[in-house]
Design an enzyme around this catalytic site. Structure first.
Site, short mmCIF file in Angstrom:
data_model
loop_
_atom_site.label_atom_id
_atom_site.label_comp_id
_atom_site.label_asym_id
_atom_site.label_seq_id
_atom_site.Cartn_x
_atom_site.Cartn_y
_atom_site.Cartn_z
N LYS A 198 38.59 23.63 32.99
CA LYS A 198 38.63 22.97 31.69
C LYS A 198 39.43 23.87 30.76
O LYS A 198 39.12 25.05 30.58
CB LYS A 198 37.21 22.80 31.18
CG LYS A 198 37.15 22.26 29.77
CD LYS A 198 35.73 21.93 29.40
CE LYS A 198 35.63 21.47 27.97
NZ LYS A 198 34.24 21.15 27.61
N LYS A 222 37.71 27.95 21.37
CA LYS A 222 36.89 28.21 22.55
C LYS A 222 37.68 28.99 23.61
O LYS A 222 37.40 28.90 24.79
CB LYS A 222 36.39 26.87 23.11
CG LYS A 222 35.58 26.05 22.08
CD LYS A 222 34.88 24.84 22.70
CE LYS A 222 34.00 24.14 21.68
NZ LYS A 222 33.22 23.02 22.28
N GLU A 238 38.94 29.38 39.76
CA GLU A 238 37.74 28.76 39.19
C GLU A 238 37.14 27.75 40.16
O GLU A 238 35.92 27.68 40.35
CB GLU A 238 38.08 28.06 37.86
CG GLU A 238 38.34 29.00 36.69
CD GLU A 238 37.04 29.52 36.07
OE1 GLU A 238 35.95 29.21 36.58
OE2 GLU A 238 37.13 30.26 35.06
N LYS A 253 40.37 18.99 33.56
CA LYS A 253 40.30 18.38 32.24
C LYS A 253 41.15 19.16 31.25
O LYS A 253 41.06 20.38 31.23
CB LYS A 253 38.83 18.40 31.82
CG LYS A 253 38.54 18.01 30.41
CD LYS A 253 37.09 18.28 30.11
CE LYS A 253 36.85 17.88 28.68
NZ LYS A 253 35.48 18.12 28.29
N SER A 279 39.47 12.55 25.05
CA SER A 279 39.54 11.78 23.80
C SER A 279 40.94 11.79 23.18
O SER A 279 41.38 10.77 22.66
CB SER A 279 38.52 12.34 22.81
OG SER A 279 38.75 13.72 22.58
#
Ligand code: PBG
Length: 332
Positions: A198, A222, A238, A253, A279
């Site tokens: 992500k 973040k 990951e 993502k 989104s």
């Protein structure tokens, strides 16, 4: 392959029937997961500014919506809670409240619409006062203490009946710890969908507005836990770790800007792969098509085909319901 004119690539492209026979990628309702924003109240349906057509729904309307999704053949929903400000805290303890919004939504859905899979978000950003995905000490999001809370949260979702828990916060070691606690408590069949790769993406803006973490987050970011958009090899590391720790499937993502990552993971690992058309991707398509600059159905279908062609087995998309309707129309 023979040279031109023995080979004319256009011969098989001429007719719809031969184009259909030669199509390498399929997209069906079986590939779609519909994200839903759950909010408190009854008969509540609040529009989200940057996501025309998507609303925050109270649990009763989530049930109604999920029944419609079942009719359309959509296999699963992914739930995201909109938590009232008063319940947000430094310790994010509302995340594992057995009577919390998520836990209630899961229980009712599994009673009323048991055929539809319920995927839950395991992350603390809806519950922390500062909108970060983890607990914060001296301005830093701490890993191991956060994971302890995530374990309680995932267990409370499993106890409520969640079919698949989806840790989405990129903390280290969370998949292993969550698997351990699920096994220890007899939830041996609960699937873990790891948001393995992500990215610290700007495409999440409308989502943060939707769940109300945008304001809390302010100008913070973040980047100390989500991945640098410039990196690709790191995503493979990951994914490898999450598989070792016990993930049943992994996610990339956002989706469309990261097709190369989807393809590389698909080529490298034997694990089901999901992609999240986020989104901001939805907002891009909605705004350009809403202005009449692009044709909505054609662009949405092309984007989803691209994500599947890259290697995704399933796609989380705010277009899932609309696409299912388009697909149903075509079959009639
Ligand atoms: C947070 C979370 C985010 C999304 C899903 N889970 C936002 C974030 O990381 O800030 C984004 C989904 C979307 O943009 O549609 N755990």
């Amino acid at each position: 392959m023979q040279e031109y004119p023995k080979t004319r690539m256009r011969r098989s492209r001429r007719w719809e029937f031969s184009r259909r026979l030669l199509r390498e990628t399929t997209l069906t309702v079986d590939d779609l997961i519909y994200p839903i924003f759950v909010t408190e109240g009854e008969q509540v349906s609040e529009p989200i500014l940057a996501m025309p057509g998507i609303n925050r729904l109270s649990i009763d309307l989530v049930v109604q919506e999920t029944k419609l999704l079942r009719e359309l053949g959509i296999p699963a929903v992914a739930l995201f809670p909109v938590v009232p400000k008063a319940l947000k805290s430094r310790q994010a303890s509302e995340a594992y409240n057995h009577q919390g919004l998520m836990q209630r939504a899961i229980r009712i859905l599994k009673t009323e619409v048991p055929e539809v899979g319920v995927i839950t978000d395991v992350a603390l950003d809806p519950f922390t006062a500062d909108g970060q995905d983890g607990l914060t000490r001296d301005g830093y999001v701490v890993n191991d203490e956060t994971v302890q809370v995530l374990c309680k949260q995932a267990l409370s979702h499993a106890e409520a009946g969640a079919d698949m828990v989806a840790p989405s916060d990129m903390m280290d070691g969370r998949i292993g710890k969550i698997r351990e606690i699920l096994e220890a408590n007899g939830y041996t069949e609960t699937m873990i969908l790891a948001y393995s790769a992500k990215y610290a993406s700007a495409f999440y803006g409308p989502f943060r507005e939707a769940v109300g973490s945008l304001q809390n987050l302010g100008s913070a970011d973040k980047k100390t836990y989500q991945m640098d958009p410039a990196n690709a090899d790191e995503a493979l590391a990951e994914v490898r770790l999450d598989i070792q720790e016990g993930a049943d499937m992994v996610m990339i993502k956002p989706a469309l800007p990261y097709l190369d990552i989807i393809r590389r993971v698909k080529d490298r690992f034997e694990i089901p792969l999901f992609a999240y058309q986020v989104s901001g991707e939805y907002a891009l398509l909605k705004s350009a098509t809403g202005q009449g600059y692009l044709s909505e159905q054609d662009c949405v279908m092309e984007s989803l085909y691209a994500i599947k062609r890259a290697g995704a087995d399933a796609i989380l998309t705010y277009y899932a319901k609309t696409v299912a309707m388009w697909l149903a129309d075509k079959d009639e």
